[in-house]
Scaffold this motif. Structure first.
Motif, PDB file in Angstrom:
ATOM      1  N   THR A  80      31.660 -13.211  27.072  1.00 35.60           N
ATOM      2  CA  THR A  80      32.189 -14.216  26.133  1.00 35.60           C
ATOM      3  C   THR A  80      31.160 -15.287  25.770  1.00 35.60           C
ATOM      4  OG1 THR A  80      33.075 -15.478  28.003  1.00 35.60           O
ATOM      5  CG2 THR A  80      34.561 -13.921  26.932  1.00 35.60           C
ATOM      6  N   ASN A  81      30.174 -15.521  26.652  1.00 37.05           N
ATOM      7  CA  ASN A  81      29.213 -16.608  26.431  1.00 37.05           C
ATOM      8  C   ASN A  81      27.858 -16.198  26.990  1.00 37.05           C
ATOM      9  OD1 ASN A  81      27.969 -19.029  25.947  1.00 37.05           O
ATOM     10  ND2 ASN A  81      29.186 -20.225  27.406  1.00 37.05           N
ATOM     11  N   SER A  82      27.327 -15.089  26.475  1.00 33.87           N
ATOM     12  CA  SER A  82      26.090 -14.527  27.056  1.00 33.87           C
ATOM     13  C   SER A  82      24.890 -15.441  26.836  1.00 33.87           C
ATOM     14  CB  SER A  82      25.815 -13.153  26.452  1.00 33.87           C
ATOM     15  OG  SER A  82      25.671 -13.258  25.057  1.00 33.87           O
ATOM     16  N   LYS A  83      24.954 -16.268  25.800  1.00 37.12           N
ATOM     17  CA  LYS A  83      23.809 -17.141  25.502  1.00 37.12           C
ATOM     18  C   LYS A  83      23.523 -18.072  26.674  1.00 37.12           C
ATOM     19  CE  LYS A  83      22.099 -20.126  21.797  1.00 37.12           C
ATOM     20  NZ  LYS A  83      22.426 -20.785  20.507  1.00 37.12           N
ATOM     21  N   GLN A  84      24.572 -18.636  27.296  1.00 37.59           N
ATOM     22  CA  GLN A  84      24.394 -19.594  28.396  1.00 37.59           C
ATOM     23  C   GLN A  84      24.316 -18.921  29.761  1.00 37.59           C
ATOM     24  OE1 GLN A  84      27.702 -22.429  27.254  1.00 37.59           O
ATOM     25  NE2 GLN A  84      26.208 -23.912  27.963  1.00 37.59           N
ATOM     26  N   THR A  85      24.921 -17.767  29.881  1.00 38.75           N
ATOM     27  CA  THR A  85      25.116 -17.224  31.237  1.00 38.75           C
ATOM     28  C   THR A  85      24.401 -15.910  31.494  1.00 38.75           C
ATOM     29  OG1 THR A  85      27.135 -16.122  30.478  1.00 38.75           O
ATOM     30  CG2 THR A  85      27.381 -18.318  31.422  1.00 38.75           C
ATOM     31  N   ILE A  88      33.174 -13.982  42.225  1.00 32.34           N
ATOM     32  CA  ILE A  88      31.981 -14.547  41.555  1.00 32.34           C
ATOM     33  C   ILE A  88      31.386 -13.495  40.614  1.00 32.34           C
ATOM     34  CG2 ILE A  88      29.634 -15.398  41.905  1.00 32.34           C
ATOM     35  CD1 ILE A  88      30.579 -16.592  44.570  1.00 32.34           C
ATOM     36  N   ILE A  89      31.328 -12.245  41.080  1.00 37.09           N
ATOM     37  CA  ILE A  89      30.807 -11.165  40.229  1.00 37.09           C
ATOM     38  C   ILE A  89      31.694 -10.992  39.004  1.00 37.09           C
ATOM     39  CG2 ILE A  89      30.330  -8.687  40.158  1.00 37.09           C
ATOM     40  CD1 ILE A  89      29.720  -8.845  43.166  1.00 37.09           C
ATOM     41  N   ASN A  90      33.017 -11.016  39.212  1.00 36.59           N
ATOM     42  CA  ASN A  90      33.940 -10.881  38.072  1.00 36.59           C
ATOM     43  C   ASN A  90      33.766 -12.026  37.082  1.00 36.59           C
ATOM     44  OD1 ASN A  90      35.046  -8.544  38.985  1.00 36.59           O
ATOM     45  ND2 ASN A  90      36.838  -9.483  39.915  1.00 36.59           N
ATOM     46  N   LEU A  91      33.616 -13.272  37.604  1.00 34.81           N
ATOM     47  CA  LEU A  91      33.421 -14.437  36.735  1.00 34.81           C
ATOM     48  C   LEU A  91      32.139 -14.281  35.920  1.00 34.81           C
ATOM     49  CD1 LEU A  91      34.064 -17.329  35.805  1.00 34.81           C
ATOM     50  CD2 LEU A  91      32.918 -18.166  37.860  1.00 34.81           C
ATOM     51  N   ALA A  92      31.074 -13.831  36.582  1.00 33.81           N
ATOM     52  CA  ALA A  92      29.801 -13.645  35.877  1.00 33.81           C
ATOM     53  C   ALA A  92      29.948 -12.617  34.756  1.00 33.81           C
ATOM     54  CB  ALA A  92      28.727 -13.215  36.871  1.00 33.81           C
ATOM     55  N   GLU A 118      38.009 -19.033  28.050  1.00 40.01           N
ATOM     56  CA  GLU A 118      37.983 -19.587  26.692  1.00 40.01           C
ATOM     57  C   GLU A 118      38.664 -20.945  26.616  1.00 40.01           C
ATOM     58  OE1 GLU A 118      41.697 -17.046  26.998  1.00 40.01           O
ATOM     59  OE2 GLU A 118      39.591 -16.903  27.610  1.00 40.01           O
ATOM     60  N   HIS A 119      39.533 -21.268  27.593  1.00 37.34           N
ATOM     61  CA  HIS A 119      40.192 -22.581  27.629  1.00 37.34           C
ATOM     62  C   HIS A 119      39.273 -23.657  28.224  1.00 37.34           C
ATOM     63  CE1 HIS A 119      43.990 -20.896  26.358  1.00 37.34           C
ATOM     64  NE2 HIS A 119      43.974 -20.027  27.361  1.00 37.34           N
ATOM     65  N   VAL A 120      38.288 -23.235  29.024  1.00 36.05           N
ATOM     66  CA  VAL A 120      37.346 -24.206  29.642  1.00 36.05           C
ATOM     67  C   VAL A 120      35.917 -23.737  29.382  1.00 36.05           C
ATOM     68  CG1 VAL A 120      38.848 -25.191  31.410  1.00 36.05           C
ATOM     69  CG2 VAL A 120      37.800 -22.980  31.823  1.00 36.05           C
ATOM     70  N   PRO A 121      35.476 -23.686  28.120  1.00 40.94           N
ATOM     71  CA  PRO A 121      34.165 -23.098  27.801  1.00 40.94           C
ATOM     72  C   PRO A 121      32.977 -23.885  28.343  1.00 40.94           C
ATOM     73  CG  PRO A 121      35.138 -24.158  25.863  1.00 40.94           C
ATOM     74  CD  PRO A 121      36.178 -24.175  26.924  1.00 40.94           C
ATOM     75  N   LYS A 122      33.160 -25.190  28.574  1.00 41.12           N
ATOM     76  CA  LYS A 122      32.037 -25.996  29.065  1.00 41.12           C
ATOM     77  C   LYS A 122      31.953 -26.000  30.586  1.00 41.12           C
ATOM     78  CE  LYS A 122      32.108 -29.116  25.072  1.00 41.12           C
ATOM     79  NZ  LYS A 122      32.257 -30.510  24.614  1.00 41.12           N
ATOM     80  N   ILE A 123      33.070 -25.864  31.230  1.00 37.74           N
ATOM     81  CA  ILE A 123      33.105 -25.972  32.689  1.00 37.74           C
ATOM     82  C   ILE A 123      32.763 -24.646  33.359  1.00 37.74           C
ATOM     83  CG2 ILE A 123      34.658 -26.374  34.640  1.00 37.74           C
ATOM     84  CD1 ILE A 123      36.069 -28.462  32.976  1.00 37.74           C
ATOM     85  N   ALA A 124      33.203 -23.525  32.781  1.00 36.29           N
ATOM     86  CA  ALA A 124      33.044 -22.227  33.431  1.00 36.29           C
ATOM     87  C   ALA A 124      31.585 -21.887  33.761  1.00 36.29           C
ATOM     88  CB  ALA A 124      33.678 -21.150  32.554  1.00 36.29           C
ATOM     89  N   PRO A 125      30.623 -22.063  32.835  1.00 33.23           N
ATOM     90  CA  PRO A 125      29.226 -21.744  33.196  1.00 33.23           C
ATOM     91  C   PRO A 125      28.698 -22.597  34.347  1.00 33.23           C
ATOM     92  CG  PRO A 125      29.476 -21.931  30.815  1.00 33.23           C
ATOM     93  CD  PRO A 125      30.742 -22.432  31.409  1.00 33.23           C
TER      94      PRO A 125
END
Length: 998
Positions: free
Chosen positions: A565-570, A555-559, A527-534
Motif C-alpha cells: 500500500t505504501n512501498s515508497k516509504q516502506t 511484524i512480517i505481515n505488517l511489512a 489506510e486509516h493510519v497512513p502516517k503512523i503505520a510506517p
C-alpha cells in the motif's frame, strides 16, 4: 490367673508389659512402632473367649479402617470370628471382611461355608452382610455360589436383603459377564418389587448390566414414577436419569409444533430463493405441503405417562439433596414443554447458596441452559427469561473461588439483553478492580461478548475498554487490547482514533499476544493510519530479533501490507525485516519470510500468485464471532460427568433422539385385579384432593397446572361433542380408569365458563380500532402451528380506553381451516416484573374461512421485553409472545419550538446520543424524512422548527423523548436523540437510522 490380671485382660491390657504396646498401636495415634509387635494386643483380644474383648477389638479395628489405617495383617485373626455367636461382633466382622475380602481372597475362601450359613441367619443384617462379603470375593471359582446366593436373596422376605442382592448383581456381572442372561432374570424379578428400599438399587443394577433392555421398564414405569417421591435420595437420582432416557425413546417431542414451523419456514425460504432449478422447486413445494398436512392431521397430544413423569418429579425440586434437584432439572430441560421448563429456575438458584463444589456443577449446567438462546431463537423467552428475575443471584462475591467467578460471568453474559445490559456493565466495571488477574481477564472478555451480542452498547463498551488501556496493570491492558482488536473489526472506519491510540502503546506493552494484536490491527487498517503505520514498522524492525515468535509473524505481515500500500516509504524497511526473518531460528518464521518475499516482490521466477498479492493480503476479513465456551456442551446430557468435563466419560450413555412416531403406549398397561379397582379409585380421588400440595404458592408451577387443567377441559368438551379427535392442546394426564370423578369437576368448570361467556358477549360488540395502512403487522401465530388458525397483530397507536399507561395492540384472527373455532381467549399470562395486560374479550365463534379483530392492552413498563401468554381455543392452546419495537413504547406530545429547546437543554450529556448519517436518495426532502421518522416511532412533529424536530413521551413513565434530524450538504445529516432513559434512546437511534438510510 489372679483376679487383678483377669480385670486387666478385660480392660485390654494384660499387664504392665502390654501398656507400651497400647501406645504404639496405630489406632491410638502412635507414630513409631515395632513391626514384630504390631497389633499384638488386638490379636490377643480377638483370640480371647470373652465377647466383650472381641467387641472392643473390632470397634478399634473398624475405627482404624475409617481413619485410613491399614489393618489387612489382622485378617486371619478377624476371619476366625466370623462364626461368633454374638450379633454385634459378627456385624463388625462382616464390615471388616467386606473391606479386605478382595485383598485376602485365599483366606476368605476358607470361610465360604460360614458365609453360606450366614445367608440362612434369622437376622436380616447378618444375611445381607454375608451376601455382601460373598460378592466381594473376586474369584471366578465361586461364581455359581454367588449366583445361587443372589437368586435366593432376591426372594428374601426382608427388603434390606433384596436391596443387597441388587447391589451384588453388578459385582457378579463385572466378574463374569457370561452370567448376564441369568442376572437379567433376577433384575426383572426385582423390578417388580413394590418397596421403595429396593427400587433405586435395582435400577442401578439395570443401568450397569442391561441398559438397552427398555422392555423391562414398560410394565414398571408407572410404579417407578409413583414410588419416586419416597425412594432414598441417591436412588431417586439413578431412577430419574434412567427415566429421562426411557422417555426420550417412548414419547414424542412436546415441542414438535415449533420444529414443524421451523421446517415449514425453511421450506418457504428455499422455495422462493431457488428460481433456477425447477426440480428443487417441486421438492420444496411437496415438502411444504407435507409439513402443513402433518401439522393439521396429527396435532400433538402429550402422553398421560409423559405427564405422569413430569408431575411426579416436580416436588423433588424442593429436595435437600443437590443431586436430586439437578437430576429433576435436567429431566425438565430434556423432556418438558418449553413453557414448563421455567419451574426449575428457582430450585437451581437455591443451590447456589450451597458449597462451592455444588455451585460449580450447577453453574456449569445453568451456563449451558442459557447459551441455548444463541442457537435457537425460540428459547430466548423460556430458557433465558426464567433466570432473569434471579439476575442478582449470579453477582460475584469477593469470597468466590476463581472458577465460580468465571462461571457466574458466563451466565451474566448469556443473560444480558437490551433491558439489563446497563446494570450488568456497571457490575463488570466493579469486577475489573479485582486483585484476581484471571478473573479480570475473563471480565474483559465478557464485556467484549456483550458488545458483540448487543449492538446498542458496542460503542460504550469500546470506550470503556479504551480507558482500560491506561491501567497500570499490564495484564489488564493486554487483555483489553485483544478484545478491542476483535470489536474494531466490526466497524474499523469509525474508530481510527482508537487505532492511533493503540499504536502508541507498542513502546509500553510487553505481553506478546497484545503486541501481536496491535500490529495486526495497524496492518489490517493501515489506510486509516497512513502516517503512523510506517513509523511503527520502523520501531518493530529495531527490536525484531528480541520479539516473541507470534510478534515476529505479525511484524512480517505488517511489512508486507505496507509494502503493497505504501512501498515508497516502506520498501527498504520491508526488505530489512525479511532479511532478518530469513535467518531466524524458528522455521515457521523463515518459511513465512521466503513465501512473502516471492509473493510481494515479483521476479522472473515468481509464479502467478504474485499478481494476486493485494487480494491475498488486503482482502476484507469477516469480523470474529466471540462465542461462549459452552456453546457445544448441550450434546451431553445435563448433570452428567461428561457434560462437566466436556468429554465423553467411561460408561456415559447418549441421550436418545425423540422418535418420529410414538411407540405403542399399551405396553405400559398393567392388569389390575378386580378386588383392587375400588381401592385404586378411592386413592385417585384422594390424590385429586391433595393436588394443590404440589403447586407452588410462589408461582413456579403455572405452566404445569395450566396444562393439567387444559387436559381436563379438553376431555370434557370431547365427551360433550362426541368427536373422535383428541381435544387436548398439548398435554393430557388422564388414564382410562377413574374418569367418573373428574367428569364432575369438568361440568363445574364448564358452568363457570358459560357465565363468563355471557358477561363478555356485550364486550364483543364494541367497535375495534382499524389500523391505518402505514402501521406494520407482525405474525403472532402461523397457520401451520395454529392448525389453520393464524393471528397477526399491530400497534394501533391509539389511546387504550381502559388504561392510559397501556399500549393498544390490535389482533386479527383468521380461521383458515374447514371447521369452526370456538372460545378464543387468553390464559396463563407470563410477564416480567412491573408489566400488566388487559385481555381481549373472548371470541365465542370464528367460522371457517372468516376473520375477526380484537384489541388488548399491554403495559410494557418502558421495556422491549416480550409479553408471553397462551392463546386458547376450545381444543388447543398455543404459546405466543408479543415483543414491541421501541418506537411503539411512546405517545406523541405537542411542544412549541421554545419548549423543545428548553427541554433539550436539560437532557444533555449522557442523555444525548448523536449519530452522523447519509440519507437515502429518496429520503432527502422534508416530507420523506418526517414520514419515515414517524413510521419508526410514535412521535409528533414540532412546528416551525429550523430542523426536523419530533417529541413524545414514554407510555408508562412519561419520560420525554426528543428527536432532531439536521440536514447538511450532499445528503449528509445528523441525528440527535435526547431521552432520560439511555437504553430506550440507544435503541431508538438504531431504529431511526435504519429507517432514514434504507
Amino acid at each position: 490367673m489372679s483376679a487383678s490380671s483377669a480385670f486387666n485382660d478385660e480392660k485390654g491390657g494384660s499387664s504392665s508389659v502390654g501398656e507400651p504396646e497400647y501406645g504404639h498401636d496405630p489406632a491410638s495415634g502412635g507414630i513409631f512402632s515395632s513391626d514384630y509387635k504390631r497389633h499384638d494386643d488386638l490379636k490377643e483380644m480377638l483370640d480371647s473367649n470373652k465377647d466383650s474383648l472381641k467387641l472392643e477389638a473390632m470397634k478399634r479395628i473398624v475405627a482404624m479402617i475409617a481413619r485410613g489405617k491399614n489393618a489387612s495383617d489382622l485378617f486371619p485373626a478377624v476371619v476366625k470370628n466370623v462364626a461368633c455367636k454374638n450379633i454385634e461382633v459378627k456385624k463388625l466382622v462382616y464390615v471388616y471382611l467386606v473391606r479386605y475380602a478382595e485383598e485376602q481372597q485365599d483366606l476368605a475362601l476358607l470361610s465360604i461355608s460360614t458365609f453360606q450359613r450366614g445367608l440362612k441367619d434369622p437376622n436380616q443384617l447378618i444375611r445381607a452382610s454375608a451376601l455382601r462379603v460373598l460378592s466381594s470375593i473376586r474369584v471366578t471359582i465361586i461364581v455359581p455360589i454367588m449366583m445361587l446366593a443372589i437368586k435366593e436373596a432376591a426372594s428374601d422376605m426382608s427388603p434390606y436383603v433384596r436391596k443387597t442382592a441388587a447391589h451384588a448383581i453388578p459385582k457378579l456381572y463385572s466378574l463374569d459377564p457370561e452370567q448376564k442372561d441369568q442376572l437379567i432374570e433376577v433384575i426383572e424379578k426385582l423390578l417388580a418389587d413394590k418397596t421403595t428400599l429396593v427400587a433405586g438399587s435395582v435400577v442401578m443394577a439395570f443401568e450397569e448390566v442391561c441398559p438397552e433392555r427398555i422392555d423391562l421398564i414398560h410394565k414398571n414405569y408407572r410404579k417407578l414414577c409413583n414410588l419416586l417421591i419416597d425412594v432414598e435420595e441417591w436412588g431417586q437420582v439413578v431412577i430419574i436419569n434412567m427415566l429421562t432416557r426411557y422417555a426420550r425413546t417412548q414419547f414424542l417431542n412436546p415441542n414438535i409444533n415449533e420444529s414443524l414451523l421451523e421446517e415449514g419456514g425453511g421450506g418457504e425460504k428455499t422455495f422462493y430463493g431457488s428460481d433456477e432449478d425447477e426440480d428443487e422447486d417441486e421438492e420444496e413445494k411437496e415438502k411444504k405441503a407435507e409439513v402443513a398436512a402433518m401439522a393439521k392431521r396429527k396435532p400433538y397430544v402429550m402422553d398421560p405417562d409423559h405427564r405422569l413423569l413430569l408431575r411426579n418429579t416436580k416436588p423433588l425440586l424442593q429436595s435437600r439433596n443437590a443431586a436430586v434437584v439437578m437430576a429433576v432439572a435436567q429431566l425438565y430441560f430434556h423432556l418438558a414443554p418449553k413453557a414448563e421448563v421455567g419451574v426449575i429456575a428457582k430450585a437451581l438458584v437455591r443451590l447456589l447458596r450451597s458449597h462451592s463444589e455444588v455451585q460449580y456443577v450447577v453453574l456449569q449446567n445453568v451456563a449451558t441452559m442459557t447459551i441455548k438462546r444463541r442457537v435457537s431463537y425460540t428459547w430466548w423467552y423460556f430458557l433465558c427469561g426464567m433466570f432473569e428475575p434471579y439476575l442478582k443471584s449470579f453477582y460475584i462475591r469477593s469470597t468466590d473461588p476463581t472458577q465460580i467467578k468465571v462461571l457466574k460471568l458466563e451466565v451474566l453474559t448469556n443473560l444480558a439483553n437490551e433491558t439489563n445490559i446497563s446494570t450488568i456493565l456497571r457490575e463488570f466495571q466493579t469486577y475489573i478492580k479485582s486483585m484476581d488477574k484471571d478473573f479480570v481477564a475473563a471480565t474483559i472478555q465478557a464485556i467484549g461478548r456483550c458488545a458483540t451480542n448487543i449492538g446498542e452498547v458496542r460503542d460504550t463498551c469500546l470506550n470503556g475498554l479504551v480507558q482500560l488501556l491506561s491501567n497500570r496493570d499490564e495484564l489488564v491492558v493486554a487483555e483489553s487490547v485483544v478484545v478491542i482488536k476483535k470489536l474494531l473489526q466490526m466497524q474499523p472506519e469509525k474508530h481510527s482514533d482508537i487505532i492511533k491510540h493503540m499504536a502508541k502503546l507498542t513502546d509500553n506493552i510487553q505481553v506478546p499476544m497484545a503486541r501481536a494484536s496491535i500490529l495486526w490491527l495497524i496492518g489490517e487498517y493501515c489506510e486509516h493510519v497512513p502516517k503512523i503505520a510506517p513509523d511503527v514498522l520502523r520501531k518493530m524492525a529495531k527490536s525484531f530479533t528480541n520479539e516473541e515468535d507470534i510478534v515476529k509473524l505479525q511484524i512480517i505481515n505488517l511489512a508486507a501490507k505496507l509494502y503493497l500500500t505504501n512501498s515508497k516509504q516502506t520498501k527498504l524497511l520491508t526488505q530489512y525485516v525479511l532479511n532478518l526473518a530469513k535467518y531466524d531460528q524458528n522455521y515457521d518464521i523463515r518459511d513465512r519470510a521466503r513465501f512473502i518475499r516471492q509473493l510481494i516482490v515479483p521476479t522472473e521466477k515468481s509464479g502467478a500468485l504474485s499478481k494476486y498479492a493485494k487480494k491475498l493480503f488486503l482482502a476484507l476479513k469477516p469480523a470474529p464471532v466471540l462465542e461462549s465456551p459452552f456453546k457445544d456442551r448441550d450434546h451431553f446430557q445435563l448433570g452428567s460427568l461428561s457434560h462437566l468435563l466436556n468429554a465423553k466419560a467411561g460408561g456415559y450413555q447418549e441421550l436418545p433422539d425423540w422418535p418420529e412416531a410414538a411407540p405403542d403406549p399399551s405396553v405400559r398397561n398393567v392388569e389390575v385385579p378386580e378386588w383392587t379397582k375400588c381401592s385404586s379409585r378411592e386413592k385417585r380421588k384422594e390424590k385429586k384432593v391433595e393436588k394443590p400440595f404440589y403447586s407452588d404458592s410462589e408461582g413456579e408451577s403455572g405452566p404445569t397446572e395450566s396444562a393439567d387443567s387444559e387436559s381436563d377441559s379438553a376431555s370434557a368438551s370431547e365427551s360433550g361433542s362426541g368427536s373422535e379427535e383428541s381435544g387436548s392442546g398439548s398435554e393430557s394426564e388422564e388414564s382410562e380408569d377413574g374418569s367418573e370423578s373428574e367428569e364432575e369437576d369438568d361440568e363445574e368448570e364448564e358452568g363457570e365458563k358459560d357465565k363468563k361467556k355471557k358477561k363478555k358477549k356485550k364486550e364483543l360488540k364494541k367497535p375495534v380500532i382499524a389500523p391505518s395502512s402505514a402501521l406494520k403487522s407482525y405474525e403472532l401465530l402461523h397457520r401451520i402451528t395454529g392448525e389453520g388458525l393464524s393471528v397477526e397483530y399491530c400497534f394501533s397507536r391509539q389511546p387504550f380506553s381502559s388504561d392510559a399507561n397501556m399500549v393498544a395492540v390490535q389482533m386479527q384472527f383468521t380461521n383458515n381451516s374447514t371447521s369452526d373455532t370456538k372460545s378464543l381467549h387468553m390464559e396463563d399470562v407470563k410477564l416480567q416484573s412491573g408489566m400488566r395486560v388487559k385481555e381481549f374479550p373472548e371470541l365465542e365463534l370464528l367460522p371457517a374461512g372468516e376473520s375477526a379483530t380484537a384489541v388488548m392492552g399491554i403495559d410494557f413498563c418502558d421495556s422491549t421485553q416480550a409479553a408471553n401468554f397462551q392463546l386458547c381455543t376450545h381444543t388447543r392452546k398455543f404459546f405466543v409472545s408479543i415483543q414491541p419495537p421501541v418506537g411503539e413504547l411512546m405517545r406523541p406530545v405537542f411542544l412549541t419550538e421554545n419548549e423543545f429547546k428548553k427541554e433539550q437543554g436539560q437532557l444533555m450529556g449522557m442523555n444525548e446520543i448523536t449519530e452522523k448519517l447519509t440519507l437515502d436518495v429518496q429520503c432527502r426532502n422534508e416530507h420523506a424524512i418526517v414520514q419515515r421518522v414517524t413510521t419508526a416511532a410514535n412521535l409528533s412533529r414540532v412546528p416551525c422548527g429550523s430542523d426536523k424536530e419530533f417529541a413524545g413521551r414514554t407510555v408508562t413513565s412519561g419520560s420525554l423523548v426528543l428527536v432532531t434530524v439536521a440536514n447538511k450538504e450532499e445528503g449528509a445529516a445528523q441525528l440527535t436523540v435526547n431521552c432520560e432513559k439511555m437504553v430506550i434512546g440507544t435503541m431508538l437511534v438504531k431504529d431511526i437510522l435504519l429507517a432514514l438510510t434504507q
